[in-house]
Design a protein around this motif. Structure first.
Motif, short mmCIF file in Angstrom:
data_model
loop_
_atom_site.label_atom_id
_atom_site.label_comp_id
_atom_site.label_asym_id
_atom_site.label_seq_id
_atom_site.Cartn_x
_atom_site.Cartn_y
_atom_site.Cartn_z
N PRO A 239 79.95 77.54 39.52
CA PRO A 239 80.98 76.59 39.10
C PRO A 239 81.73 77.09 37.88
CG PRO A 239 78.91 75.45 39.56
CD PRO A 239 78.62 76.91 39.59
N PRO A 240 83.02 76.79 37.77
CA PRO A 240 83.83 77.31 36.65
C PRO A 240 83.46 76.63 35.34
CG PRO A 240 85.11 75.77 37.93
CD PRO A 240 83.83 75.97 38.69
N PRO A 241 83.72 77.28 34.21
CA PRO A 241 83.43 76.66 32.90
C PRO A 241 84.46 75.59 32.59
CG PRO A 241 84.47 78.78 32.58
CD PRO A 241 84.26 78.65 34.05
N ALA A 242 84.08 74.70 31.71
CA ALA A 242 85.00 73.68 31.22
C ALA A 242 85.38 74.01 29.77
CB ALA A 242 84.38 72.30 31.29
N VAL A 243 86.63 73.71 29.41
CA VAL A 243 87.13 73.92 28.05
C VAL A 243 87.59 72.58 27.52
CG1 VAL A 243 88.80 75.09 26.60
CG2 VAL A 243 87.83 76.28 28.57
N VAL A 244 87.05 72.19 26.37
CA VAL A 244 87.45 70.95 25.70
C VAL A 244 88.18 71.35 24.42
CG1 VAL A 244 86.70 68.73 24.80
CG2 VAL A 244 85.39 69.82 26.65
N THR A 245 89.47 71.05 24.36
CA THR A 245 90.28 71.42 23.19
C THR A 245 89.99 70.46 22.04
OG1 THR A 245 92.07 70.08 24.07
CG2 THR A 245 92.08 72.43 24.61
N PRO A 246 90.36 70.82 20.81
CA PRO A 246 90.07 69.95 19.66
C PRO A 246 90.64 68.55 19.78
CG PRO A 246 90.65 72.13 18.91
CD PRO A 246 90.91 72.12 20.38
N THR B 218 73.76 83.10 41.68
CA THR B 218 75.10 82.88 41.16
C THR B 218 75.08 83.20 39.66
OG1 THR B 218 74.77 80.55 40.61
CG2 THR B 218 75.47 81.06 42.86
N CYS B 219 76.25 83.54 39.13
CA CYS B 219 76.30 83.92 37.72
C CYS B 219 77.72 83.70 37.19
CB CYS B 219 75.88 85.37 37.53
SG CYS B 219 75.83 85.91 35.79
N LEU B 220 77.80 83.27 35.94
CA LEU B 220 79.07 83.16 35.22
C LEU B 220 78.92 83.93 33.92
CD1 LEU B 220 81.93 81.97 34.83
CD2 LEU B 220 80.84 79.98 33.76
N GLY C 220 90.40 66.71 22.34
CA GLY C 220 89.54 65.94 23.24
C GLY C 220 89.86 66.07 24.71
N LYS C 221 90.82 66.87 25.09
CA LYS C 221 91.18 67.03 26.48
C LYS C 221 90.28 68.09 27.13
CE LYS C 221 95.05 67.99 29.58
NZ LYS C 221 96.47 68.37 29.69
N ALA C 222 89.71 67.74 28.29
CA ALA C 222 88.79 68.64 29.00
C ALA C 222 89.43 69.10 30.30
CB ALA C 222 87.46 67.95 29.28
N GLU C 223 89.33 70.37 30.56
CA GLU C 223 89.84 70.96 31.80
C GLU C 223 88.89 72.05 32.25
OE1 GLU C 223 92.22 69.98 33.63
OE2 GLU C 223 93.26 68.56 32.31
N PHE C 224 88.86 72.25 33.58
CA PHE C 224 88.07 73.36 34.12
C PHE C 224 88.97 74.58 34.25
CE2 PHE C 224 85.68 69.68 35.72
CZ PHE C 224 84.41 70.02 35.30
N VAL C 225 88.43 75.73 33.91
CA VAL C 225 89.19 76.97 33.98
C VAL C 225 89.45 77.32 35.44
CG1 VAL C 225 89.18 79.43 33.40
CG2 VAL C 225 88.17 77.77 31.83
N LEU D 66 85.55 73.65 22.75
CA LEU D 66 84.21 73.70 23.35
C LEU D 66 84.28 74.47 24.65
CD1 LEU D 66 82.80 70.07 22.86
CD2 LEU D 66 82.64 72.04 21.35
N LEU D 67 83.38 75.41 24.80
CA LEU D 67 83.19 76.13 26.06
C LEU D 67 81.91 75.60 26.70
CD1 LEU D 67 84.00 79.76 24.85
CD2 LEU D 67 85.54 78.14 25.98
N VAL D 68 82.01 75.01 27.89
CA VAL D 68 80.87 74.35 28.54
C VAL D 68 80.52 75.13 29.80
CG1 VAL D 68 79.98 72.21 29.51
CG2 VAL D 68 81.67 72.14 27.66
N LEU D 69 79.34 75.73 29.80
CA LEU D 69 78.82 76.46 30.95
C LEU D 69 77.59 75.72 31.46
CD1 LEU D 69 80.27 78.60 28.95
CD2 LEU D 69 79.09 80.33 30.32
N TYR D 70 77.41 75.67 32.77
CA TYR D 70 76.35 74.84 33.36
C TYR D 70 76.01 75.38 34.74
CZ TYR D 70 80.56 73.13 35.58
OH TYR D 70 81.75 73.07 36.26
#
Length: 813
Positions: A580-587, A559-561, A589-594, A621-625
């Motif tokens: 799994p999709p990346p998560a974005v945390v806006t300044p 798998t790859c993102l 503090g709200k976190a959502e998955f793309v 914040l761009l969160v990849l995992y």
């Protein structure tokens, strides 16, 4: 023959003949034999066919009239009669005739011949009683007779031998006067129950029957002895020595426990400790397990041929609290003298059995005074030294000691210790091989992962990589940060399905391929297509080249993102392949998955990949995992992602603190799968850091472009690179006007480097070539390559961009 006077019950006989010793025949009224038994054949030797149908008179001996003698026999007027044997000799027998009728009512006789009985000697009075008395008195089994008051009446020779008392000394004494308390209590209680219930009882006791004897195990049987009226008058106690059977059963149980309890983990120290835990208290009073030092690093152990031997204490155990017999602690390195039994055991691979006064132990004590003091202080009297060998390799040595048990080790104990050591050695070697493979895979994994992140100004990055700690081995998780043209950056995470060296090697190949494809500046969805094709080719190669005996055939799936962030436009573009999709945390503090349109995993094929584009605020914040972070045994992937989103909404002081929080709160102590985590905080380039100009498709515009560049660099304080920038821009603009298609655009970006980009509507990419002596062109890109740190071509919708990066001295704070 007088049939009327024949007695129908057998001529006055009150019992039938003995079927075993008697010979019987049937004779009709004419004196012809019509029946012949097997007993008759055994007695006289004539087979059936030689007798039946012939006269019975020929079977009688003597010279007188045979017919007359036969009539006398049938009339019951004959006593002992001579009979003719087939061999010609005569024999005397008691012959009786029994008259009867055949099926037609005719007269016939059943003739029975019995050999004369040998005279039986009548026993003398009390002879049977004397024989019984002798048998009881001389019995080797320990047998005792007790009365209702539980006092001894009789004792066999076996009981006298085991108890060390003559029968006269035992008579009148109770069990409590003879046996140790814990034995006599059990026996007396059993005898009382037999007197009460009249039912025999069986039980086992353990101990010494007399002072100075060895501990033994006895199977005791208590049986009632009844008088003619059926009342229990006495009880009989029989004791069988079952020590060897008990020890054999204990050995089997111990070996079974070794198989079940030793090797529960693939940790060398823990496996050695499990061996010590099982053996102490059941075989030895103290045990130490020392392994060659290289074993703990997973390397092939090789003891030195001569000199003292360095061993690391892997485990120890004692029946005494705190293991006071030991001179070293687990984990410490100890040195055994060359002449000591453990050193010889390692060199020869042979076990040995010793007493404390043996010459070998004595010389060892001389060379090791501290151990000698321990031997004296604790009264160690019996020692076994056993090697731990597996697959022809000596891994270490175990020393077993007795100081609380009085019985010394024997040869059977040594065989048992060797079997325990052999089984434990296999488990230790498995742990060693696992440690070596895991260390190799981990080294390979870490060498293939980024050693340090590249310098780029688009994002601030923090990452974590945690290898799996399961028996399956390391996985194929990876991450990467790849600088792209135009100040952009690519963030990548991937996961190869499977574990072990094969997964790690495949991960390295895929990471290299991603970096290569990223340098071509392919869009995310096209990059995944090429990566999918690569895995398909790799699988085809492995299917044709892999040796089946290696047993590493696996389905090559990953798998790859792939995510690209542009700090100029603050836009992200991402595509996923089964990841799994990346998560974005806006300044705020709200976190959502793309909402990513995730395609199939790499290597599956059949479906296209789609990219998603979105804009992110500065400082997001761009969160990849990888799935190992969210999909843990307690939660499925959906629940794990929900927990991840909630943790991301908790503020943290830094990106590293956020990484640590996620790892500590979301993962178990020993993760079963690899985890790759990559967090990037986005930066944005201000309008003042970017200069863009539309240029006419006219060679005269080249001079104007150089002038614009010079003025903008002066504003930015980059006077040192004006000459280089003018040269690079002049060549790029000239190339676009001469060979490209309008419109032509020039863009300068001031980042960690000065980026010059010239775009046009043509999709034809330029190629650098070596100009000949009299060529008028062909030297432009060569000059660009010489003066720029990097340069390349990026294709885009509706055209292409040729870019070059020029190093600058950044004086910004």
């Amino acid at each position: 023959m007088d049939m009327e006077n024949a007695d129908p019950l057998g001529n006055g006989l009150d019992r039938f003949p003995d079927q075993v010793t008697s010979a019987t025949a049937v004779v009709d009224a004419r004196g012809i034999v019509t029946g012949w038994s097997s007993g008759a054949q055994r007695l006289l030797g004539y087979p059936y066919e030689e007798v039946v149908g012939r006269s019975a008179a020929r079977l009688l001996g003597g010279k007188a009239d045979a017919t007359g003698r036969l009539s006398a026999v049938l009339d019951g007027r004959s006593g002992p009669t001579l009979l003719r044997h087939q061999g010609g000799r005569f024999m005397e027998a008691e012959v009786q005739a029994y008259a009867s009728l055949d099926s037609e009512g005719n007269a016939q006789w059943l003739v029975v011949a019995t050999p004369p009985q040998q005279p039986r000697r009548e026993p003398r009075p009390h002879e049977d009683e004397a024989t019984t008395e002798e048998a009881f008195a001389q019995s080797n089994l320990p047998v005792m007779i007790y009365d209702a008051e539980l006092r001894a009446l009789r004792g066999s020779a076996g009981a006298a031998r085991e108890l060390g008392l003559a029968e006269e000394q035992m008579r009148g004494r109770r069990v409590t006067d003879i046996l140790p308390p814990h034995i006599c209590t059990t026996v007396e209680e059993g005898m009382r129950r037999v007197f009460e219930t009249g039912e025999p009882e069986r039980f086992q006791v353990h101990g010494r029957p007399r002072r100075g004897a060895r501990d033994r195990h006895w199977a005791v049987s208590v049986s009632p002895l009844r008088n003619p009226t059926g009342q229990v008058r006495h009880v009989q106690v029989i004791a069988l020595d079952v020590t060897e059977q008990h020890r054999a059963r204990e050995r089997l149980v111990l070996l079974n426990d070794v198989s079940a309890q030793v090797g529960s983990t693939l940790d060398v120290m823990r496996t050695a400790q499990e061996m010590a835990d099982v053996a102490v208290g059941r075989l030895a009073d103290f045990i130490s397990v020392d392994l060659l030092d290289g074993l703990f690093r997973g390397v092939e152990p090789r003891p030195s041929a001569t000199g003292s031997v360095a061993l690391r204490r892997a485990a120890q155990r004692s029946v005494l609290p705190g293991t006071p017999e030991s001179v070293v602690q687990p984990g410490d390195v100890d040195y055994y003298p060359e002449s000591s039994p453990p050193a010889r055991c390692l060199h020869t691979g042979q076990s040995s059995l010793h007493r404390a006064l043996d010459e070998a132990i004595g010389s060892w004590q001389v060379a090791d005074p501290e151990r000698a003091r321990k031997v004296r202080d604790f009264g160690m009297h019996s020692i076994m030294v056993v090697p731990l060998r597996a697959r022809g390799i000596t891994l270490g040595v175990a020393v077993l000691v007795r100081h609380r048990r009085q019985n010394s080790f024997d040869e059977d104990d040594l065989l048992l210790a060797e079997e325990i050591a052999a089984r434990a050695a296999v488990a230790v070697d498995n742990a060693r091989r696992f440690t070596r493979e895991r260390t190799t895979a981990l080294a390979l994994q870490r060498s293939l992962l980024p050693q340090r992140l590249p310098v780029q100004g688009a994002v601030e990055v923090a990452y974590r990589y945690l290898p799996a700690r399961s028996r399956a081995g390391l996985g194929g998780d990876w991450f990467d940060v790849i600088p792209l043209s135009g100040a952009r950056v690519a963030l990548v995470v991937g996961d190869v399905v499977g574990h072990g060296l094969h997964a790690s090697a495949t991960m390295g190949r895929l990471r290299t391929a991603v970096r290569t494809l990223a340098d071509v500046d392919l869009p995310p969805e096209e990059l995944l297509v090429h990566l999918d094709d690569l895995i398909t080719h790799l699988r085809a190669e492995e299917d044709s080249a892999t040796d089946p005996e290696l047993e590493i055939l696996t389905d090559l799936v990953a798998t790859c993102l792939y995510l690209v962030y542009d700090p100029v436009s603050r836009r992200c573009t991402a595509a996923g392949a089964g990841h799994p999709p990346p998560a974005v945390v806006t300044p705020d503090g709200k976190a959502e998955f793309v909402d990513l349109s995730v395609g199939p995993p790499l290597g599956v094929g059949g479906l296209p990949f789609e990219a998603v584009e979105w804009e992110v605020p500065r400082g997001s914040l761009l969160v990849l995992y990888t799935d190992g972070l969210a999909e843990v045994p307690e939660h499925d992937l959906g629940k794990g992602m929900a927990r991840l989103r909630r943790r991301l909404e908790r503020p943290a002081d830094s990106l590293d603190a956020t990484c640590d929080d996620l790892v500590q709160t979301l993962l178990p102590a020993k993760p079963r799968d690899d985890v790759a985590l990559l967090i990037a905080r986005t930066r944005a380039l201000d309008a003042g850091q970017v200069g863009t100009w539309e240029l006419p498709s006219d060679p005269a515009a080249v001079a104007d472009a150089r002038d614009k560049v010079a003025r903008r660099l002066a504003d930015w304080g980059l006077d040192d690179v004006v000459f280089t920038a003018e040269l690079v821009v002049s060549e790029l603009v000239t190339n676009a006007i001469r060979y490209g298609t309008p419109p032509v655009q020039l863009r300068l970006i001031r980042d960690i480097a000065l980026i010059c980009e010239v775009s046009d509507s043509s999709s034809t990419a330029p190629h650098m070539k070596r100009a000949r002596m009299f060529d008028e062109g062909g030297r432009g890109l060569l000059l660009v390559a010489q003066f720029a740190e990097r340069w390349g071509t990026r294709h885009r919708a509706g055209g292409k961009s040729i870019w070059a990066e020029i190093g600058v001295q950044d004086e910004r704070s």
